[in-house]
Write a protein that holds these residues in place. Structure first.
Motif: not given
Length: 258
Positions: A145-146, A148-149, A153, A233, A236-237
């Motif tokens: 996930r990190e 992907r985010v 971003r 996501d 989060a970005a």
């Protein structure tokens, strides 16, 4: 660079990039018809708009309009240095070392647009200058996930904020993201909410018609997005979701910088 990032990069090299290198020609032959949501997004843009196609594959979306300018990119092997690119991140000399992605060879045929090799997590473009971006069926190949985010971003950071177009006014740049959905029980794959989100998906290369060669199956890594996960996501970005939906077993969202 932390160990999780290194492990993710190595995993994707083996289970995504190396696979696409082997199936590139066959894969490209199956990717020729634009999807309606993406076609509509590109056709809605103002003439003269400048944007990005991140993970362009064979560049099929470059053929939709020749009155906008797109810098397309797909996965690289060798990084570009700052003195080897122009203002928009296009290689000044597109030598073979920059065209290491087989799919980029197909994308370079779509003039007046440009096609380069670049990693979604290490884009060579300047920030806050582009009118739009598209990233179609790419982010779901990142294994954490990190990552992907971080990819979302990186794309959002290339977009101009509201009121900062080349005339000093106008709305914010927007990005269109497409990812495979977990919820596709009516497809031939049959996945649904109770299935694992991380899957190895087969690609079958058949023996050629002459009878020479042996057919082979390759497996590519996918993270299947559940409903609402792409929007999470994006937030989060540091992005804002403009609109979103479901199309052809994919979740999609249009987003801008917050």
């Amino acid at each position: 660079m932390d160990n999780d990032h290194i492990r993710g990069e190595e995993y994707e090299q083996t289970n995504v990039h190396n696979v696409y290198s082997k199936i590139a020609t066959h894969f490209s032959s199956t990717r020729y018809k634009p999807w309606p949501v993406i076609d509509d997004f590109l056709r809605s843009l103002t003439t003269g708009s400048i944007g990005l196609d991140i993970g362009c594959g064979n560049g099929k979306y470059l053929a939709i309009r020749d009155d906008i300018y797109i810098v397309a990119s797909d996965r690289h092997v060798t990084n570009l240095t700052s003195n080897e690119i122009d203002y928009f991140g296009v290689a000044k000399s597109l030598t073979r070392k920059y065209r290491s992605s087989e799919l980029i060879e197909f994308a370079t045929q779509h003039e007046p647009h440009s096609a380069i090799v670049a990693d979604i997590l290490s884009l060579p473009h300047p920030g806050a200058v582009f009118d739009f971006a598209i990233s179609i069926a790419v982010i779901h190949h990142l294994s954490t996930r990190e990552r992907r985010v971080d990819a979302v971003r990186a794309i959002l950071n290339t977009l101009r904020p509201c009121g900062e177009d080349r005339e000093g006014s106008g709305s914010a740049g927007q990005a269109l993201f497409f990812v495979w959905a977990l919820e596709q029980k009516n497809s031939r794959r049959g996945w649904d909410v109770d299935d694992e989100q991380d899957q190895m998906v087969p690609w079958v290369l058949k023996a050629d018609k002459s009878g020479d060669g042996v057919g082979k199956t390759y497996h590519r890594y996918y993270h299947l997005y559940r409903r609402g996960e792409l929007e999470e996501d994006i937030v989060a970005a540091g992005g804002e979701v403009v609109r979103s939906g479901y199309d052809r077993d994919n979740w999609w969202s249009v987003a801008r910088r917050r």
